[in-house]
Design an enzyme around this catalytic site. Structure first.
Site: not given
Length: 731
Positions: A588, A676, A708
């Site tokens: 991320s 995601d 995610h």
């Protein structure tokens, strides 16, 4: 003569075996303490029920199992503890909750029939058998019951006659304009007399879009409060909730007069809630007799995790500002049920003082967090790079750590009942351990004696320590100059003489998150394979004071990048590290940093691996469930309905890793989750295409049905193997 240690393991079969061995260590998810029993000999004992989660690589799924312990004690000293029977796998349980007396247990269970249809049942168990099994899907009063941590609850009334839960609001049936059915002529009176569930389907609404609450809350759009009357088996949907809010985290008011809950504003839009404690919300009370709903907390704040005291007089909850960084330091507030007065018990800490307390950064309180005296609250929260247990006196406002002087590592409170605490402890080289201890009297809290219920051993051959980094003068933040940051260095303890260790640099995601010194599967397994791992809590991380959090928005892509590079270079000089074998990994925002670093320092990193990275903030703005993240981290204020402007897009682009893609030389491994919603996979694809067009070695792994976190067991295991072999390829 130096001890000869293993070099990096390179055989894929051996790597898989080590991963398989380490993935077997389970993690604790829940604990509850049974009622006190006095034996015929005068001794006291109770049962402790625990739930654990473990990866099953063969079945490619998470397995949940329970284990019970018995504990004998005398006053506040533990005489004997031991397991009661073996572990038992839990099948289909979504939520469980014991009644206040401990006599009954409610279970929300999913069951898939022979046709592949998933049904939900609410079961009532006594000590000897199952008393009731209610087919919630068959009753068709609402949609699926929420079992998530954000909204979900399963709560007994104080009288043990009703159960409260949250479910998706029942939607009207729909059909296309071209569906044909036998028509029955009806008068207007006939139509009015038809029950709502029997009314005609709405034509043309089959493909209407229902906005949900984003990542990990997909298809959760309009929650409703539901109450089951156990005696009559009837379910009622509570009315009186304002149309503009979504209720969750609910519980029964004193004397069962109504329901207290958190309501999140969903107008004019729903922004992603997962890991976002900055959403406008309030603490509400709905009266069961009159249906009146009133807000108990302040009007324009974010609140979460309310908990009622044992004497049923006070409610504590977390409160923060709306907007801005997604997670940060919060207040602990208290509402007095009888005087209707709200007060601040613990305020926000901007810069830690001499006592070292850095503030509260918890995303949730345990369901049972109050001491028996209804005067103290227990909280687990990051304090720099460790997670400590704190006890807070609501009268004196004193904050005392129960664990700061204990074993290094991190602590989490699972439950407290009659001042018996059940906690879990772990460290980067020791799997989770279950411990119990009695909370001492007020003023003597640091004298806890912890007793382990399950013994876990420190893994041989792995060391770790916390490092503190002070940014050089030219890299200090002008607004917040007195600020340092930390890293957790995990290293193989045995090294071959003259053979420095290759290192993996790992900044966390968020960015307003933190690595704490606890058990983490990937880092410890990589270390066992022969890599050192440096986990970096750059400025902007939580747990270091509010100033740390607020130092980063507007400075992403520069301050955080320089912090990671400074930490990496510092460790190169101070530790026995191979400076020519430095790798980087990130998830991320950690992937955002990893892709920045290989672009800004193209000669430094041998190879890079990233999972669902942010690559281009400007192109993410219109696709993510958290568009406010893009605006705020770029240094702008977010407003609902905001349209992109050239200055905004230019700032986002200039702070994005895609701006440095032309300078990348390091081979890149990308892992993307197809579903995601937080960082849509188009972000990673954009980087993949940019690198491929420039001849940079790049490999892309695409994980269907993963969001995610990429936390499905098969995706997680496959990702680990590919990351490890990717780094080995470039050793």
């Amino acid at each position: 003569m130096a001890t000869k240690g293993p070099e990096v393991v390179t055989d894929s079969k051996e790597i898989a075996e080590i991963y398989k061995e380490f993935s077997k260590f389970p993690s604790l998810s829940k604990a509850s303490i049974g009622p006190e029993v006095i034996s015929q000999y005068g001794g006291k004992y109770c049962n402790i029920y625990t739930e654990w989660s473990q990866r099953d690589l063969e079945r490619a799924e998470w397995v949940k199992f329970c284990r019970q312990y018995i504990m004998f004690y005398d006053e506040d000293s533990i005489v004997y503890t031991g397991p009661s029977g073996n572990c038992t796998e839990l099948q289909g349980e979504l939520l469980t909750e014991e009644s206040p007396s401990g006599i009954f247990k409610a279970v929300l269970r999913k069951h898939t029939n022979k046709k592949g249809e998933e049904k939900q049942f609410l079961e009532i168990w006594n000590k000897n058998s199952k008393e009731k099994s209610i087919n919630l899907s068959g009753l068709d009063m609402h949609g699926k019951v929420y079992e998530d941590d954000q909204f979900g609850c399963l709560v007994w009334s104080h009288s043990e006659t009703h159960i409260l839960y949250i479910a998706e609001k029942k939607r009207p049936k729909t059909e296309t304009f071209f569906q044909t059915k036998p028509q029955i002529d009806m008068t207007e009176e006939d139509e009015d007399s038809i029950k709502p569930e029997k009314q005609k389907p709405v034509k043309g609404d089959v493909f209407v879009y229902w906005e949900d609450w984003g990542e990990e809350l997909v298809k959760k759009s309009t929650p409703v409060l539901c109450v089951l009357d156990i005696e009559s088996n009837s379910i009622s949907i509570l009315e009186g909730i304002p149309d503009h809010i979504s209720p969750g985290q609910a519980f029964w008011a004193p004397n069962d007069t109504g329901i207290i809950f958190v309501g999140w504003d969903h107008e004019p839009q729903r922004l992603g809630l997962q890991h976002c404690t900055n959403r406008k919300s309030g603490l509400y009370y709905v009266d069961l007799t009159g249906g009146n709903c009133e807000q108990l907390s302040s009007q324009a704040k974010a609140v979460w995790s309310p908990r009622l005291s044992p004497d049923k007089c006070r409610i504590v909850y977390f409160e923060g500002d709306v907007g801005g960084p997604h997670h940060r330091c919060s207040k602990l507030c208290m509402y007095d049920w009888y005087t209707k007065v709200t007060s601040t018990v613990v305020d926000i800490v901007n810069q830690p003082g001499e006592d070292g307390f850095t503030g509260i950064y918890s995303s949730a309180l345990p369901q049972n967090c109050w001491a028996m005296d209804s005067q103290r609250v227990l909280i687990g929260t990051p304090q720099r790079s460790r997670k400590d247990l704190l006890v807070i006196n609501i009268t004196t406002r004193n904050v005392t750590s129960l664990t700061s002087g204990s074993d290094a590592g991190s602590w989490t409170l699972l439950s407290i009942h009659q001042d018996l605490m059940v906690v879990t402890w772990s460290s980067p080289n020791c799997p989770p351990s279950l411990k119990v201890g009695f909370l001492p009297a007020a003023g003597k809290e640091q004298r806890v004696t912890w007793v382990a219920l399950n013994e876990t051993k420190i893994l041989p051959g792995i060391n770790w320590k916390i490092l503190t980094f002070t940014p050089p003068l030219e890299q200090k933040n002008p607004k917040f100059p007195a600020m340092n940051f930390e890293g957790i260095l995990v290293t193989p303890s045995e090294r071959e003489e003259g053979a420095p260790t290759p290192i993996i640099v790992w900044p966390h995601g968020g960015p307003h998150s933190v690595f704490t010194a606890e058990w983490m599967l990937y880092p410890v397994t990589l270390c066992r394979l022969g890599f050192a791992v440096l986990l970096i809590n750059y400025r902007g991380s939580i747990g270091f004071g509010q100033n740390s959090v607020f130092s980063l928005p507007g400075n992403v892509g520069s301050q955080d990048v320089k912090d990671v590079q400074f930490a990496a270079e510092f460790v190169m000089k101070e530790e026995f590290i191979n400076t020519s074998k430095v790798f980087i990994i990130g998830n991320s925002h950690g992937g955002f940093l990893a892709s920045h670093l290989i672009g800004q320092y193209p000669e430094f990193y041998k190879a890079c691996a990233m999972r669902n990275p942010v690559i281009n903030i400007a192109s993410e703005l219109g696709a993510t469930d958290i568009p406010d993240w893009c605006t705020v981290e770029a240094g702008f204020e977010y407003t609902t309905g905001q349209l992109p402007t050239p200055p905004l897009l230019e700032a986002m682009l200039s702070k994005s890793p895609i701006s440095f893609a032309s300078q990348v030389k390091s081979p890149v491994l990308l892992m993307l989750g197809e579903k995601d919603k937080r960082v849509p996979p188009a972000q990673g694809l954009e980087f993949y295409r940019a690198l491929k067009a420039r001849g940079v070695p790049v490999r892309l792994l695409w994980y269907p049905d993963n969001n995610h976190s990429l936390s499905k067991v098969d995706a997680e295991a496959d990702g680990f193997m590919n990351i490890t072999l990717w780094f080995i390829k470039y050793l």
